[in-house]
Write a protein that holds these residues in place. Structure first.
Motif, mmCIF file in Angstrom:
data_model
loop_
_atom_site.group_PDB
_atom_site.id
_atom_site.type_symbol
_atom_site.label_atom_id
_atom_site.label_comp_id
_atom_site.label_asym_id
_atom_site.label_seq_id
_atom_site.Cartn_x
_atom_site.Cartn_y
_atom_site.Cartn_z
ATOM 1 N N THR A 39 0.350 -1.195 0.212
ATOM 2 C CA THR A 39 -0.153 0.264 -0.219
ATOM 3 C C THR A 39 1.163 1.070 0.108
ATOM 4 O OG1 THR A 39 -1.061 -1.432 1.409
ATOM 5 C CG2 THR A 39 -1.767 1.262 1.182
ATOM 6 N N GLY A 40 2.150 1.260 1.212
ATOM 7 C CA GLY A 40 2.723 2.539 1.155
ATOM 8 C C GLY A 40 3.519 2.936 -0.677
ATOM 9 N N ILE A 41 4.042 1.580 -1.044
ATOM 10 C CA ILE A 41 4.449 1.429 -2.749
ATOM 11 C C ILE A 41 3.566 2.361 -3.390
ATOM 12 C CG2 ILE A 41 5.495 0.361 -4.426
ATOM 13 C CD1 ILE A 41 6.445 -1.666 -2.537
ATOM 14 N N ASP A 42 2.176 1.345 -3.853
ATOM 15 C CA ASP A 42 1.619 2.094 -4.420
ATOM 16 C C ASP A 42 1.424 3.832 -4.111
ATOM 17 O OD1 ASP A 42 1.422 0.020 -5.413
ATOM 18 O OD2 ASP A 42 -0.165 -0.599 -4.409
ATOM 19 N N HIS A 43 1.136 4.194 -2.717
ATOM 20 C CA HIS A 43 0.608 5.830 -2.343
ATOM 21 C C HIS A 43 1.840 6.517 -2.967
ATOM 22 C CE1 HIS A 43 -0.333 8.622 -0.241
ATOM 23 N NE2 HIS A 43 0.659 8.561 0.675
ATOM 24 N N TYR A 44 2.928 5.725 -2.657
ATOM 25 C CA TYR A 44 3.904 6.927 -2.596
ATOM 26 C C TYR A 44 4.107 6.971 -4.418
ATOM 27 C CZ TYR A 44 7.067 9.936 -0.206
ATOM 28 O OH TYR A 44 7.887 10.653 0.335
ATOM 29 N N ARG A 45 3.646 6.103 -5.074
ATOM 30 C CA ARG A 45 4.272 5.918 -7.073
ATOM 31 C C ARG A 45 3.376 6.455 -7.346
ATOM 32 N NH1 ARG A 45 2.889 0.481 -7.992
ATOM 33 N NH2 ARG A 45 5.239 0.611 -8.021
ATOM 34 N N LYS A 46 1.636 6.919 -6.545
ATOM 35 C CA LYS A 46 0.794 7.138 -6.826
ATOM 36 C C LYS A 46 1.273 9.088 -6.573
ATOM 37 C CE LYS A 46 -4.591 8.234 -6.422
ATOM 38 N NZ LYS A 46 -4.315 9.494 -4.976
ATOM 39 N N LEU A 47 2.202 9.750 -6.078
ATOM 40 C CA LEU A 47 2.404 10.269 -5.065
ATOM 41 C C LEU A 47 3.110 11.196 -5.951
ATOM 42 C CD1 LEU A 47 3.029 10.597 -1.537
ATOM 43 C CD2 LEU A 47 1.105 12.205 -2.317
ATOM 44 N N LEU A 48 4.302 10.723 -6.810
ATOM 45 C CA LEU A 48 5.480 11.130 -7.092
ATOM 46 C C LEU A 48 4.969 10.712 -8.868
ATOM 47 C CD1 LEU A 48 8.038 9.112 -5.869
ATOM 48 C CD2 LEU A 48 7.925 11.291 -6.994
ATOM 49 N N THR A 49 3.790 10.129 -9.573
ATOM 50 C CA THR A 49 3.074 10.298 -10.718
ATOM 51 C C THR A 49 2.135 11.478 -10.516
ATOM 52 O OG1 THR A 49 2.798 7.944 -10.915
ATOM 53 C CG2 THR A 49 1.739 9.230 -12.115
ATOM 54 N N LEU B 161 11.028 4.907 -7.553
ATOM 55 C CA LEU B 161 9.990 4.855 -6.434
ATOM 56 C C LEU B 161 9.177 5.202 -7.279
ATOM 57 C CD1 LEU B 161 10.528 7.113 -3.380
ATOM 58 C CD2 LEU B 161 10.102 4.353 -3.858
ATOM 59 N N GLY B 162 8.585 5.867 -8.533
ATOM 60 C CA GLY B 162 7.657 6.196 -9.549
ATOM 61 C C GLY B 162 7.934 4.654 -11.223
ATOM 62 N N LEU B 163 9.127 4.333 -11.376
ATOM 63 C CA LEU B 163 9.253 3.060 -12.175
ATOM 64 C C LEU B 163 9.353 1.689 -11.588
ATOM 65 C CD1 LEU B 163 11.782 5.227 -13.913
ATOM 66 C CD2 LEU B 163 9.114 6.033 -14.608
ATOM 67 N N CYS B 164 9.663 1.762 -10.607
ATOM 68 C CA CYS B 164 10.460 0.056 -10.114
ATOM 69 C C CYS B 164 9.159 -0.553 -9.471
ATOM 70 C CB CYS B 164 11.353 0.199 -9.593
ATOM 71 S SG CYS B 164 12.802 0.849 -10.708
ATOM 72 N N GLU B 165 8.765 -1.309 -8.897
ATOM 73 C CA GLU B 165 7.988 -2.160 -8.451
ATOM 74 C C GLU B 165 8.155 -2.020 -7.397
ATOM 75 O OE1 GLU B 165 6.507 -5.859 -10.498
ATOM 76 O OE2 GLU B 165 5.199 -4.879 -11.360
ATOM 77 N N GLU B 166 9.430 -2.568 -6.922
ATOM 78 C CA GLU B 166 10.137 -3.015 -5.523
ATOM 79 C C GLU B 166 11.948 -2.141 -5.557
ATOM 80 O OE1 GLU B 166 9.539 -6.426 -4.306
ATOM 81 O OE2 GLU B 166 11.795 -6.277 -3.098
ATOM 82 N N VAL B 167 12.523 -1.069 -5.093
ATOM 83 C CA VAL B 167 13.097 -0.618 -4.459
ATOM 84 C C VAL B 167 14.423 -0.949 -3.603
ATOM 85 C CG1 VAL B 167 14.128 2.010 -4.543
ATOM 86 C CG2 VAL B 167 12.172 1.134 -5.707
ATOM 87 N N THR B 168 15.544 -0.920 -3.810
ATOM 88 C CA THR B 168 16.009 -1.392 -2.856
ATOM 89 C C THR B 168 17.562 -0.254 -2.731
ATOM 90 O OG1 THR B 168 15.648 -3.686 -2.808
ATOM 91 C CG2 THR B 168 18.065 -3.486 -1.312
ATOM 92 N N ALA B 169 17.817 0.402 -2.306
ATOM 93 C CA ALA B 169 18.992 0.993 -1.601
ATOM 94 C C ALA B 169 20.145 0.512 -0.913
ATOM 95 C CB ALA B 169 18.641 2.722 -1.750
ATOM 96 N N TYR B 170 21.389 1.535 -1.882
ATOM 97 C CA TYR B 170 22.448 0.435 -0.927
ATOM 98 C C TYR B 170 23.733 1.833 -1.484
ATOM 99 C CZ TYR B 170 20.851 -4.072 -2.265
ATOM 100 O OH TYR B 170 19.918 -4.890 -3.645
ATOM 101 N N GLY B 171 24.470 1.763 -0.090
ATOM 102 C CA GLY B 171 25.534 2.866 -0.204
ATOM 103 C C GLY B 171 24.990 4.484 0.185
ATOM 104 N N PHE B 172 23.710 3.962 0.926
ATOM 105 C CA PHE B 172 23.298 5.986 1.273
ATOM 106 C C PHE B 172 23.969 6.159 2.728
ATOM 107 C CE2 PHE B 172 20.877 5.576 -2.204
ATOM 108 C CZ PHE B 172 20.951 6.536 -3.285
ATOM 109 N N TRP B 173 24.586 6.281 2.812
ATOM 110 C CA TRP B 173 25.027 6.669 4.815
ATOM 111 C C TRP B 173 25.595 8.301 4.405
ATOM 112 C CZ3 TRP B 173 23.045 4.414 8.951
ATOM 113 C CH2 TRP B 173 23.394 4.888 10.177
ATOM 114 N N PRO B 174 25.484 8.992 4.416
ATOM 115 C CA PRO B 174 26.198 10.286 4.850
ATOM 116 C C PRO B 174 26.348 10.699 6.477
ATOM 117 C CG PRO B 174 24.019 10.856 4.475
ATOM 118 C CD PRO B 174 23.639 9.559 4.587
ATOM 119 N N PHE B 175 26.899 9.518 6.918
ATOM 120 C CA PHE B 175 28.233 10.328 8.498
ATOM 121 C C PHE B 175 28.938 8.970 8.385
ATOM 122 C CE2 PHE B 175 23.280 8.821 8.203
ATOM 123 C CZ PHE B 175 22.733 10.344 8.881
#
Ligand code: CDP
Length: 310
Positions: free
Chosen positions: A35-45, A246-260
């Protein structure tokens, strides 16, 4: 004093250590939330139409269309005989993309052993022409389907392509037959190097396809995040890519995000997995962006990998 508060509203950002503690509390627990994924895709669309608008295409930017630069105040370029032929006809991606890996360049990837995990996705997006040499394969993988290239990299690393183009064309080979996504119409000085990069690839029958980032899309994504508390002069490349995914994919995994500067084991972490050159301080707001991404992780909308991969 009151006025000052109106102009510069004070908001508190958790300290690095607090974020480490928060991430440790949550652990690697993650539950997908459709539901969260669909909701976010809708917001971005609704805000940004990523499917139609992420790249400059012949369809969304016909001859005579005025492209307003998103990183400049009041600067534009009209699509003409010179630029129109360089645009792809329409969005070239087969949509929806299924599993996507978005790979940031954070030092947290070092010794993560996430390479296989990253490569298992159907579509892999990377930032800023990152090194993929043998030394890094185990941690960052080898596959790429889309890679961003900032015009400033072309300028600094390849002498603006004014001399030899061979080093550029050769170093692009590690990205196979992926799309190279360049913000050619964001800042005035970036346009010529981007067009030269296009010709360097086209003239050598490279396997890469150039896509110019659509400034309208970049501007609308910037506004989207501003409305969610990301206060930066400009979003980081990584957040643009996560938004696109998030707008184009059914499932998103992010790597290498750590600005600390400290990791989950409280040991120092370098800024990039390949060097420790820090960004210009006030340009991006990566820690703020991280907090947003971590919220999305907690809500099951995307998955953030911040530790080692099994
Ligand atoms: O050019 P920019 O500073 O945006 O990017 P970069 O340093 O090449 O890294 C690519 C992306 O990874 C950034 O845009 C960030 O979104 C993310 N990143 C991060 O989250 N933590 C880091 N320590 C380094 C990069």
């Amino acid at each position: 004093v009151l006025c000052w508060f109106y102009i510069f509203p004070v908001y508190r950002l958790p300290r690095d250590k607090d974020i480490v503690q928060e991430v440790l509390r949550q652990g690697e627990v993650w539950q997908k939330n459709q539901t969260g994924i669909d909701h976010y895709r809708k917001l971005l669309t609704e805000c940004c139409e990523p499917r139609k608008m992420f790249a400059v295409t012949k369809e969304n930017s016909p001859m005579g269309k005025v492209l307003w630069y998103d990183g400049e105040f009041y600067h534009s370029r009209t699509v003409n005989n010179e630029t129109y032929p360089l645009f792809v006809q329409e969005n070239p991606l087969q949509l929806p993309l299924k599993k996507c890996s978005v790979v940031g360049n954070g030092g947290i990837l070092r010794n993560s052993k996430c390479g296989r995990d990253i490569d298992q996705a159907d579509f892999v997006l990377r930032c800023n022409l990152p090194p993929l040499s043998k030394d890094y394969v185990e941690d960052v993988g080898t596959k790429t389907h889309m890679v961003t290239a900032n015009p400033s990299i072309v300028e600094k690393r390849f002498q603006n392509l004014l001399w030899s183009r061979k080093a550029f064309v050769d170093s692009m080979k590690v990205y196979g037959s992926s799309y190279i996504y360049m913000p050619a119409f964001s800042m005035k000085p970036g346009t010529d190097p981007s067009l030269r990069a296009y010709y360097a690839l086209a003239d050598t029958s490279s396997n890469l396809t150039m896509l110019f980032a659509n400034p309208e899309f970049l501007r609308s994504v910037g506004k989207f995040w501003k409305g969610r508390g990301v206060h930066a002069k400009r979003l980081s490349t990584g957040l643009f890519l996560v938004s696109l995914a998030l707008g184009l994919c059914e499932e998103v995994t992010a790597y290498g995000f750590w600005p600390f500067s400290v990791g989950l084991d409280e040991q120092p972490v370098s800024h990039h997995y390949y060097d420790n050159i820090l960004p210009y301080k006030w340009f991006h707001a990566m820690p703020e962006e991280f907090v947003q991404l971590w919220q999305l992780h907690k809500s099951g909308t995307l998955r953030m990998r911040v530790g080692c991969c099994p």
